[in-house]
Design a protein around this motif. Structure first.
Motif, PDB file in Angstrom:
ATOM      1  N   VAL A 117       4.594   8.816   6.257  1.00 43.28           N
ATOM      2  CA  VAL A 117       6.011   8.770   5.936  1.00 43.28           C
ATOM      3  C   VAL A 117       6.442   7.314   5.836  1.00 43.28           C
ATOM      4  CG1 VAL A 117       8.307   9.522   6.627  1.00 43.28           C
ATOM      5  CG2 VAL A 117       6.306  10.893   7.243  1.00 43.28           C
ATOM      6  N   PHE A 118       6.975   6.939   4.702  1.00 45.24           N
ATOM      7  CA  PHE A 118       7.471   5.577   4.505  1.00 45.24           C
ATOM      8  C   PHE A 118       8.947   5.554   4.851  1.00 45.24           C
ATOM      9  CE2 PHE A 118       3.675   5.578   2.148  1.00 45.24           C
ATOM     10  CZ  PHE A 118       3.260   4.266   1.992  1.00 45.24           C
ATOM     11  N   GLN A 152       9.975  -2.116   8.015  1.00 45.21           N
ATOM     12  CA  GLN A 152       9.519  -0.960   7.260  1.00 45.21           C
ATOM     13  C   GLN A 152       8.349  -0.368   7.995  1.00 45.21           C
ATOM     14  OE1 GLN A 152       8.868  -1.970   3.213  1.00 45.21           O
ATOM     15  NE2 GLN A 152      11.055  -2.058   2.790  1.00 45.21           N
ATOM     16  N   ARG A 153       8.346   0.938   8.050  1.00 46.93           N
ATOM     17  CA  ARG A 153       7.268   1.553   8.820  1.00 46.93           C
ATOM     18  C   ARG A 153       6.557   2.597   7.989  1.00 46.93           C
ATOM     19  NH1 ARG A 153       9.491   3.213  14.654  1.00 46.93           N
ATOM     20  NH2 ARG A 153       7.479   4.256  14.713  1.00 46.93           N
ATOM     21  N   ARG A 154       5.295   2.756   8.302  1.00 48.02           N
ATOM     22  CA  ARG A 154       4.538   3.867   7.735  1.00 48.02           C
ATOM     23  C   ARG A 154       4.155   4.724   8.923  1.00 48.02           C
ATOM     24  NH1 ARG A 154       0.782   2.046   3.081  1.00 48.02           N
ATOM     25  NH2 ARG A 154       2.176   0.697   1.929  1.00 48.02           N
ATOM     26  N   ILE A 155       4.784   5.852   9.035  1.00 51.88           N
ATOM     27  CA  ILE A 155       4.517   6.689  10.201  1.00 51.88           C
ATOM     28  C   ILE A 155       3.485   7.738   9.815  1.00 51.88           C
ATOM     29  CG2 ILE A 155       5.543   8.226  11.918  1.00 51.88           C
ATOM     30  CD1 ILE A 155       8.199   6.829  11.368  1.00 51.88           C
ATOM     31  N   PRO A 156       2.315   7.712  10.449  1.00 55.31           N
ATOM     32  CA  PRO A 156       1.314   8.733  10.141  1.00 55.31           C
ATOM     33  C   PRO A 156       1.729  10.064  10.766  1.00 55.31           C
ATOM     34  CG  PRO A 156       0.492   7.246  11.827  1.00 55.31           C
ATOM     35  CD  PRO A 156       1.869   6.776  11.488  1.00 55.31           C
ATOM     36  N   ALA A 157       1.479  11.126  10.076  1.00 56.54           N
ATOM     37  CA  ALA A 157       1.904  12.437  10.581  1.00 56.54           C
ATOM     38  C   ALA A 157       0.894  13.493  10.164  1.00 56.54           C
ATOM     39  CB  ALA A 157       3.272  12.781  10.029  1.00 56.54           C
ATOM     40  N   ASP A 158       0.742  14.503  11.048  1.00 56.25           N
ATOM     41  CA  ASP A 158      -0.088  15.648  10.682  1.00 56.25           C
ATOM     42  C   ASP A 158       0.768  16.724  10.034  1.00 56.25           C
ATOM     43  OD1 ASP A 158      -2.431  14.541  11.799  1.00 56.25           O
ATOM     44  OD2 ASP A 158      -1.632  15.019  13.779  1.00 56.25           O
ATOM     45  N   ALA A 175      11.693   6.905   2.288  1.00 62.11           N
ATOM     46  CA  ALA A 175      11.669   6.760   0.840  1.00 62.11           C
ATOM     47  C   ALA A 175      10.763   7.811   0.239  1.00 62.11           C
ATOM     48  CB  ALA A 175      11.187   5.371   0.479  1.00 62.11           C
ATOM     49  N   LYS A 176       9.627   8.005   0.876  1.00 63.05           N
ATOM     50  CA  LYS A 176       8.712   9.016   0.329  1.00 63.05           C
ATOM     51  C   LYS A 176       7.688   9.429   1.387  1.00 63.05           C
ATOM     52  CE  LYS A 176       5.383   5.778  -1.600  1.00 63.05           C
ATOM     53  NZ  LYS A 176       4.441   5.511  -2.637  1.00 63.05           N
ATOM     54  N   ILE A 177       6.998  10.493   1.070  1.00 62.98           N
ATOM     55  CA  ILE A 177       5.899  10.934   1.921  1.00 62.98           C
ATOM     56  C   ILE A 177       4.645  10.898   1.059  1.00 62.98           C
ATOM     57  CG2 ILE A 177       4.943  12.868   3.228  1.00 62.98           C
ATOM     58  CD1 ILE A 177       7.821  13.769   3.716  1.00 62.98           C
ATOM     59  N   ASP A 178       3.607  10.304   1.598  1.00 64.50           N
ATOM     60  CA  ASP A 178       2.342  10.232   0.862  1.00 64.50           C
ATOM     61  C   ASP A 178       1.291  11.086   1.530  1.00 64.50           C
ATOM     62  OD1 ASP A 178       2.789   8.852  -1.358  1.00 64.50           O
ATOM     63  OD2 ASP A 178       2.097   6.903  -0.612  1.00 64.50           O
TER      64      ASP A 178
END
Lengths: 167, 998
Positions: free
Chosen positions: B301-302, B311-317, B288-291
Motif C-alpha cells: 500500500v502506497f 511516504q510509506r510503502r506498507i506491506p500487507a497480506d 495513492a494505490k495498492i500494488d
C-alpha cells in the motif's frame, strides 16, 4: 415418491464415523434465554455438529444461576457444569451477567473446597449468533471433562443428603 | 423475529410497490409479490429440499463467499423462516416462467422435436426438492401476485447498498483477490459466518499476518461521493480489535484514516481502548494505490503518512476497504412511484433535515435509516421509531383494539396429570430419533397419563390433537417435545389459552434445534439426550404453577419534562394522537437552546432558527398539548401507567400520567480559566458568538472589544474528548464551528479552525466543510495530546500550537478567539431526576439508554423515555428524531387502557424476608422496595410492574425468600435431579398407556 427421503434416511442411518469413546461424561449446561440458549439454537439451525453428552437447563438470565444449582448438579453426579450467558454489555437485564460472575466465583471456591477439579466448572459467554462457538465450547468442555474422568462425587450414596436438603 | 411474530405486522417479502395513490391518511398502494415457489404457511424450514438441490450458486448474504443452493434460506434467522427458490438458478426453468414465456418455450421445444408426434415438453427438469418435501410446500405454479394495501402513511426504509469499490481502480478491488471490502471481512469475522470467525486470505485460505484497513473508500470526495458514511471508522476499529482477539497469528493491523470519526456515545473511549491495547496502528493518510507483489503473493500500500511526514510503502497480506454507503438501486424508481424526491446523492430527500429527520417531501410519507443517508445503528433505530411516531398521526381512529372473548379457565387443580406430545417434525426429529420409543419411555414416568407422537405438533392438526388430549385425559400439565421454546412456545401457549388451559402449565422440550439437528453423528447419544430432556421437562412441569398475566390500569396521558426542541416535538407527536400531554418547562419560554439569542442560523440550510422554532411552537399549540411554563417537577412516584407527579408552578398540582418523557437537555461546558477565557477580553465561547450575531443586527459588534475583528480563531473540543473531563465527543461543535467560521469568512475575517478530528457527520455537514475550505478557512490539526495555547496579556493576540500536519509549532495572530464548547449533563436536573425516577446514569453523567441499538430511547425504568441531549450530546436533527422516537415508544404504552404484566416475575415470601436489602441493591430495575406490613414489620416487596423476571434477586436472596416464578428453585432442582434419575426401561407397560402410546 420418496427417492430423496429414502436417501436421506439412509445417510442418517450410517454408523457413527468414529467409534464413540468408552466413557461419556454427564454435563449440565445452564444457559440464559436470550444469548447462550439462542446460540445453541443457532448451532442447530446451522447444523453445526457437537457432542451430545450435555443437558441444557434454560433460565431467563445467567444472574439466576445460583451456587445451589451447580452444587446440586455435582452432588447428583454431574461430571461437569457449564454456566453460560450473554457477553458483557449485551445482557437483556442490564447487568445480570455481571452478577452471574460473582455467583460463579463463589461457586468455584466451593467446588474447589469440595475437592473437585477446577476444570469441571466453566463460565462462557456465547451470543445468540455464535452457534459455531457454542458447538466449539461444548466439544472442548466435553473433551476436557472426559479427560478428567468421572467425578469423584459420582457413585456416592447421596440420597439421604438430598432428602434433607431438598426444599 | 419480534416484528415477524407481532399480530399487527404483516411481513410481505419478495415484494415491491408498483403504484401508490391517494392522500395522507388514505393511501392505496399496489404491491407486486414475486413468487417464492414455497408456501410460507406450509414450509416447516426443515431444509431437506436444500440437501437434494443440485444447483449451487453464490450466497448473497455472505457476499458470495459461501455457496448456496437454488432453493435456500437466505440466512439462519430469516423472517419468514421459509425457504425460497431462486428462479435464476433453479433448473425448473419452465416452472418459473410466466404463462406467455412458457408457451413460447414449449413451442420452440415442440419444433425441435417435431418428428416425435406425442412429445410432451418436460416442465420439471429436476424436481428433486418436490420429492424431498414432506409437507408439499413447494409449488412451481406460483405466479406473481398483485394486491392492494390501504395505508394511512408510508414509511420508506430501503437501506443502502455498498459503494462498488471496482470504480476505484487504484485499490485493485476485483483484480487482487486479497483486497476485500469491509462487508466481506465482516462476514469472515462473524462466528456464524463463512469461515466461522477465522479471517483468511481469499487467495490461499491462509491467515493474513498483516492487515491494512483503508477508510473513506468512495466517501468524502472520493468516487464522486462528497458525504461521510458515518459508520466505517468505528467498524474498522471494532474489526481490528476482533481480528486480534480471534487470531493471535495476526501481527500487524494498520488503519489508514483521514479523520477518526468516533462521534457516538462511548465511541471515543472505545478508540482509546484500541490505542491502549495497541490493537491497531493508526496512520493518517489516503493511499495513492495498492500494488500486487507477485513474488510472495502480497500487497503493498502506497500512502503518504500526513502526520509522520513521509511516504510509506506498507506491506500487507490483506487489505480491507471500508467502502462507503451508496443509495439503494431502487431508490429513484421507488421515489418516483411514491411521488417523493431524492437528494443530489440519490438518497430519499427530506423536506428539511434540520427540522425533521424523517419527513419526506410529500405529506404522509416518511423515510428512515440509511434510506435518507448513511447512519449508525442507534440513530437508525431512533429514526425508525420517529418515523413510526409520525405515521401514527394518520392512523388515529384505526387503532386495533385487542379484545378477545374471555374463556372460562379450566380447573387444573389436583395432583399432576401430565400429557406428553412428541413431535416428529417430519423427519427432522424422527429421522434421527426414535420418537415412538421416546413417547413410550415418557409414558411410564410417574404422573404421565398419556404420551403420544405427532407428525407436526405445531400444525393446526397437532394443536387440535393437544386440545383433544387435554380434554380426553383431563390433563393439567403438558410437555411438548419439539423444537425450541424461543419460537414455538407462544404457539402452544396460545393453543392452551384458547381453551382456558393455563398456558404456564406447559413446558417445551427442545429435541430438534438442540438435539436431532446437531447430534447426527451420535445417534445413540442423541436418543439418550432426548430421553433425558423429556424426563427433565416432565420433572419441571410437575412443579409448575398456574400463572395469571396481571394487569394494572394505564393512565392514558403523558408528561414531557423540558420545553426545548426535543420536548416540543415529543409533546406534539403525542398530543396529535389525541392523548392528553402536559409539557412542563422551568423557564418562562419555550425553545431551550434553539430560542433567541442562542442560535441564529441552523446548518446546513442556513434557515433562521427562530423561523423553525415558531413553526414548531405553532404546531405544538395546534396539537392541544397543555404547556406549563415557569413550572418544575417536585416529585415523582409510581410506575409505568401510574406515575404520580407533583408539579409546582403558579399552582401546586398533582398529575396522574402513564408515561414520562425526559427532555431536560444538557448544559454547555463552562471553560472558565481555560484558554484565557475570563481573563482575556476577546476570548468568547461559541454560544457568545451566536449571541453576537444577534447583536450585530441591533448595531452591536462581533468582538467584545468593539468593531469587527480582522481575524478569528476557533478552538474545537473545549470540554469534550478531555481525558480529565467528558471523554466523549459532543457531535454538534464541528459543524457549528464551520458554520460560524463560514459566516465570519463571508464578512472578510481571516478564520482559522484548530481541530483534532473534523467530525462533520451530520447531514450536509461534510459539504459545508468543503465549502469552508474553498472559502479559505484555515484548518490546523492539533495532536490529541497537545493543547492550543492562547497568547496575550489582557487581550488575546495569537494562538500557538503544534501543527500536526506541518510538524512544527505555529503562532497564528488573532483578533478573536472562539472556544467551541462541548456539552455536559445538565445539573442539578440530571441528579434530581435520577433520584426521583431511579433511571440509570452512565459514566459520562448522561442518562443511560436501555440498549444502545435495541432500545436507544428507553431507560431501564419502564415508561420513562429519553428525548434529546439528556441522553448524550447531539444536534437538532438527531434530537428531533429521538424526541419523536420517544413519543412513539410512549404511545406503545398509552395505546391501551391497561398494562399487561408478564407473570414470570419474582415475588417475596414475606414470612421468610429479613429485610436485608440485598435485592434492593442488586435490582437494576428498582422493582423491590421496603414496605412496612403490618406496621412495625419491614419486608421487601417486589413491584410486579417493574420486575422483568430475570431472577437474579432470587439467586442472591440470603434467606431464600424470593421465588422466581416459572423458574423456581424447586423446578430447577427437579430438572437437575431428573437428569441423573434413570427411569426403568418401559418393558412392562400398562395396557391403558400402551394403547395411547402409539
Amino acid at each position: 415418491m420418496t427417492d430423496g427421503k429414502k436417501k436421506r434416511t439412509h445417510v442418517i442411518r450410517k454408523p457413527p464415523k468414529a467409534p464413540p469413546p468408552k466413557w461419556n461424561p454427564r454435563i449440565v449446561v445452564f444457559a440464559c434465554n436470550w444469548c447462550s440458549y439462542a446460540g445453541a439454537d443457532t448451532a442447530g439451525v446451522s447444523r453445526i455438529q457437537h457432542q451430545p453428552h450435555f443437558r441444557m437447563i434454560r433460565v431467563m438470565c445467567s444472574g439466576r444461576i445460583q451456587p445451589g444449582f451447580v452444587l446440586r448438579a455435582f452432588e447428583r453426579g454431574a461430571d461437569g457444569v457449564l454456566v453460560s450467558g450473554c457477553h458483557f454489555g449485551d445482557c437483556h437485564y442490564v447487568n445480570g451477567n455481571e452478577r452471574a460472575v460473582e455467583q460463579f466465583e463463589k461457586t468455584m471456591n466451593i467446588v474447589k473446597l469440595l475437592g473437585l477439579e477446577e476444570g469441571r466448572l466453566r463460565l462462557e459467554w456465547i451470543s445468540a449468533a455464535e452457534g459455531a462457538r457454542f458447538a466449539q465450547v461444548i466439544n472442548e468442555f466435553t473433551d476436557q471433562v472426559r479427560d478428567l474422568g468421572p467425578s469423584p462425587l459420582n457413585g456416592q450414596n447421596h440420597t439421604e443428603k438430598t432428602q434433607t436438603e431438598s426444599t | 423475529m419480534d416484528a415477524g411474530r407481532h399480530p399487527l405486522i404483516d411481513v410481505v417479502t419478495n415484494a415491491e410497490v408498483i403504484s401508490c395513490e391517494g392522500e395522507p391518511g388514505d393511501f392505496r398502494a399496489r404491491v407486486r409479490k414475486s413468487p417464492r415457489y414455497v408456501h410460507e404457511d406450509l414450509c416447516v424450514a426443515c431444509g431437506l429440499c436444500t440437501d437434494v438441490c443440485p444447483q449451487v450458486g453464490g450466497n448473497e448474504f455472505d457476499v458470495g463467499l459461501k455457496a448456496r443452493k437454488a432453493i435456500y434460506r437466505p440466512f439462519p434467522q430469516s423472517v419468514p423462516s421459509t425457504y425460497v427458490i431462486d428462479p435464476d438458478a433453479c433448473l425448473n426453468l419452465y416452472g418459473c416462467l410466466s404463462e406467455k414465456q412458457r408457451l413460447k418455450l414449449e413451442k420452440i421445444q415442440k419444433l425441435k422435436h417435431r418428428k416425435k408426434d406425442d412429445y410432451q415438453p418436460s416442465l420439471l427438469a429436476c424436481g428433486h426438492c418436490l420429492k424431498a418435501c414432506n409437507v408439499d410446500a413447494i409449488d412451481f405454479d406460483m405466479r406473481p401476485e398483485e394486491f392492494e394495501v390501504d395505508a394511512g402513511a408510508v414509511l420508506v426504509a430501503i437501506g443502502f447498498k455498498e459503494f462498488d469499490a471496482r470504480k476505484l481502480g487504484n485499490y485493485g478491488y476485483g483484480r487482487f483477490p486479497n483486497v476485500v471490502t469491509s462487508l466481506e471481512f465482516e462476514r469472515m469475522l462473524n462466528a456464524s459466518g463463512v469461515t466461522q470467525g477465522h479471517v483468511v486470505r481469499p487467495s490461499d485460505m491462509e491467515t493474513p499476518k498483516r492487515i491494512v484497513f483503508i477508510q473513506c473508500v468512495g466517501a468524502r470526495g472520493e468516487g464522486g461521493r462528497p458525504y461521510c458514511s458515518r459508520f466505517c471508522c468505528m467498524n474498522a476499529v471494532k474489526d481490528s480489535m476482533l481480528v486480534r482477539q480471534h487470531d493471535p497469528e495476526v501481527e500487524d493491523v494498520t488503519i489508514l484514516y483521514t479523520d477518526l470519526r468516533a462521534f457516538g456515545k462511548g465511541y471515543d473511549d472505545f478508540v482509546q481502548r484500541s490505542k491502549d491495547e495497541k490493537s491497531a496502528d493508526y496512520v493518517r493518510g489516503r493511499p495513492a494505490k495498492i500494488d500486487f507483489v507477485p513474488e510472495d503473493d502480497t500487497l503493498e500500500v502506497f500512502v503518504e503518512d500526513t502526520l509522520g511526514h513521509n511516504q510509506r510503502r506498507i506491506p500487507a497480506d490483506m487489505v480491507v476497504l471500508s467502502v462507503a454507503a451508496a443509495p439503494n438501486d431502487g431508490a429513484k424508481k421507488l421515489a418516483k412511484i411514491l411521488g417523493i424526491e431524492v437528494d443530489q446523492h440519490g438518497f430519499i430527500a427530506r423536506r428539511d433535515p434540520a427540522v425533521s429527520a424523517v419527513e419526506t417531501t410529500r405529506e404522509g410519507m416518511y423515510a428512515c435509516g440509511s434510506a435518507v443517508g448513511p447512519q449508525v445503528i442507534p440513530d437508525c433505530v431512533a429514526q425508525a421509531s420517529a418515523g413510526a411516531a409520525r405515521a401514527q398521526l394518520f392512523l388515529t381512529g384505526h387503532r386495533v383494539e385487542e379484545e378477545k372473548e374471555p374463556v372460562e379457565p379450566m380447573d387444573l387443580s389436583g395432583p399432576p396429570r401430565v400429557g406428553v406430545l412428541v413431535c416428529h417434525c417430519g423427519i427432522n426429529i424422527a429421522g434421527l430419533l426414535d420418537v415412538k420409543k421416546l413417547a413410550r419411555g415418557a409414558g411410564v414416568i410417574p404422573d404421565v397419563v398419556v404420551s403420544k407422537t405427532h407428525l407436526f405438533a405445531c400444525s393446526s392438526a397437532g394443536q387440535d390433537e393437544l386440545v383433544k388430549m387435554i380434554e380426553e385425559y383431563d390433563l393439567n400439565r403438558i410437555v411438548v417435545a419439539a423444537c425450541t421454546p424461543r419460537t414455538h412456545e407462544p404457539v402452544f401457549r396460545e393453543a392452551c389459552a384458547e381453551i382456558g388451559f393455563n398456558p404456564y402449565l406447559l413446558e417445551m422440550v427442545n429435541i430438534r434445534d438442540q438435539c436431532s439437528w446437531v447430534h447426527v453423528e451420535d445417534r445413540e447419544g442423541a436418543q439418550e439426550k432426548a430421553k433425558a430432556l423429556i424426563r427433565m421437562g416432565i420433572a419441571k412441569v410437575r412443579h409448575l404453577q398456574p400463572l395469571e398475566a396481571g394487569e394494572v390500569p394505564m393512565n392514558r396521558s403523558a408528561l414531557v419534562v423540558g420545553g426545548g426542541i426535543g420536548g416540543i416535538q415529543a409533546a406534539m407527536d403525542l398530543a396529535f394522537q389525541g392523548l392528553p400531554v402536559t409539557l412542563v418547562e422551568k423557564t418562562n419560554r419555550l425553545g431551550g437552546r434553539l430560542a433567541e439569542p442562542n442560535v441564529k442560523y441552523l446548518y446546513p440550510n442556513m434557515r433562521p432558527a427562530a423561523e423553525i422554532l415558531t413553526e414548531k411552537v405553532k404546531r405544538l399549540e395546534a396539537s392541544g398539548a397543555r404547556v406549563l411554563l415557569n413550572t418544575e417537577v417536585e416529585d415523582i412516584k409510581g410506575f409505568v401507567g401510574n406515575f404520580e407527579i407533583s408539579i409546582k408552578g403558579k399552582t401546586q398540582e398533582t398529575l396522574q400520567v402513564g408515561a414520562i418523557i425526559l427532555a431536560v437537555g444538557a448544559d454547555l461546558h463552562d471553560p472558565a480559566g481555560e484558554y484565557g477565557s475570563g481573563k482575556l477580553s476577546n476570548v468568547v465561547t461559541s454560544q457568545d458568538l451566536e449571541r453576537r450575531f444577534f447583536d450585530l443586527d441591533k448595531g452591536g459588534s462581533l468582538s467584545p472589544d468593539g468593531g469587527q475583528p480582522s481575524s478569528a480563531s476557533f478552538i474545537l473540543c473545549v470540554g469534550s474528548r478531555d481525558p480529565e473531563g467528558f471523554t466523549g465527543c459532543s457531535r454538534y461543535c464541528c459543524p457549528t464551528a464551520i458554520k460560524q467560521a463560514l459566516e465570519l469568512c463571508k464578512k472578510g475575517i481571516d478564520t482559522t479552525i484548530f481541530y483534532r478530528d473534523i467530525r462533520t457527520i451530520s447531514f450536509g455537514a461534510e459539504e459545508m466543510y468543503r465549502e469552508a475550505r474553498g472559502h479559505g478557512v484555515l484548518f490546523v490539526r492539533i495532536p490529541s495530546d497537545h493543547k492550543a495555547e492562547v497568547i496575550g496579556d489582557g487581550r488575546a493576540t495569537a494562538v500557538r500550537c503544534f501543527d500536526d500536519l506541518l510538524g512544527r509549532t505555529l503562532e497564528v495572530p488573532t483578533d478573536l478567539v472562539v472556544l467551541s464548547v462541548g456539552m455536559k449533563p445538565r445539573q442539578p436536573e440530571t441528579d434530581r431526576f435520577h433520584d426521583m425516577l431511579k433511571a440509570s446514569v452512565g459514566l459520562d453523567g448522561f442518562f443511560l439508554e436501555r440498549h444502545p441499538e435495541l432500545a436507544p430511547v428507553e431507560t431501564v425504568v419502564e415508561g420513562v423515555l429519553l428525548a434529546g441531549t439528556v441522553q448524550g450530546p447531539k444536534d437538532i436533527v438527531d434530537t428531533v428524531a429521538q424526541a419523536s422516537a420517544a413519543a412513539a415508544k410512549a404511545s406503545v404504552f398509552l395505546a391501551f387502557d391497561k398494562v399487561k404484566l408478564d407473570p414470570i416475575v419474582a415475588a417475596v415470601v414475606e414470612e421468610k424476608c429479613r429485610a436485608c436489602g440485598t435485592c434492593i441493591d442488586i435490582c437494576p430495575f428498582h422493582a423491590p422496595e421496603f414496605v412496612e406490613d403490618p406496621p412495625g414489620v419491614t419486608v421487601a416487596r417486589i413491584n410486579a410492574s417493574l420486575c422483568k423476571g430475570c431472577g437474579t434477586c432470587a439467586s442472591w436472596c440470603p434467606s431464600g425468600a424470593i421465588v422466581c416464578k416459572h423458574f423456581t428453585d424447586r423446578q430447577m432442582h427437579a430438572m437437575i435431579d431428573a437428569f441423573f434419575d434413570e427411569e426403568p426401561e418401559p418393558v412392562a407397560v400398562d395396557d391403558a398407556k400402551e394403547q395411547v402410546a402409539r
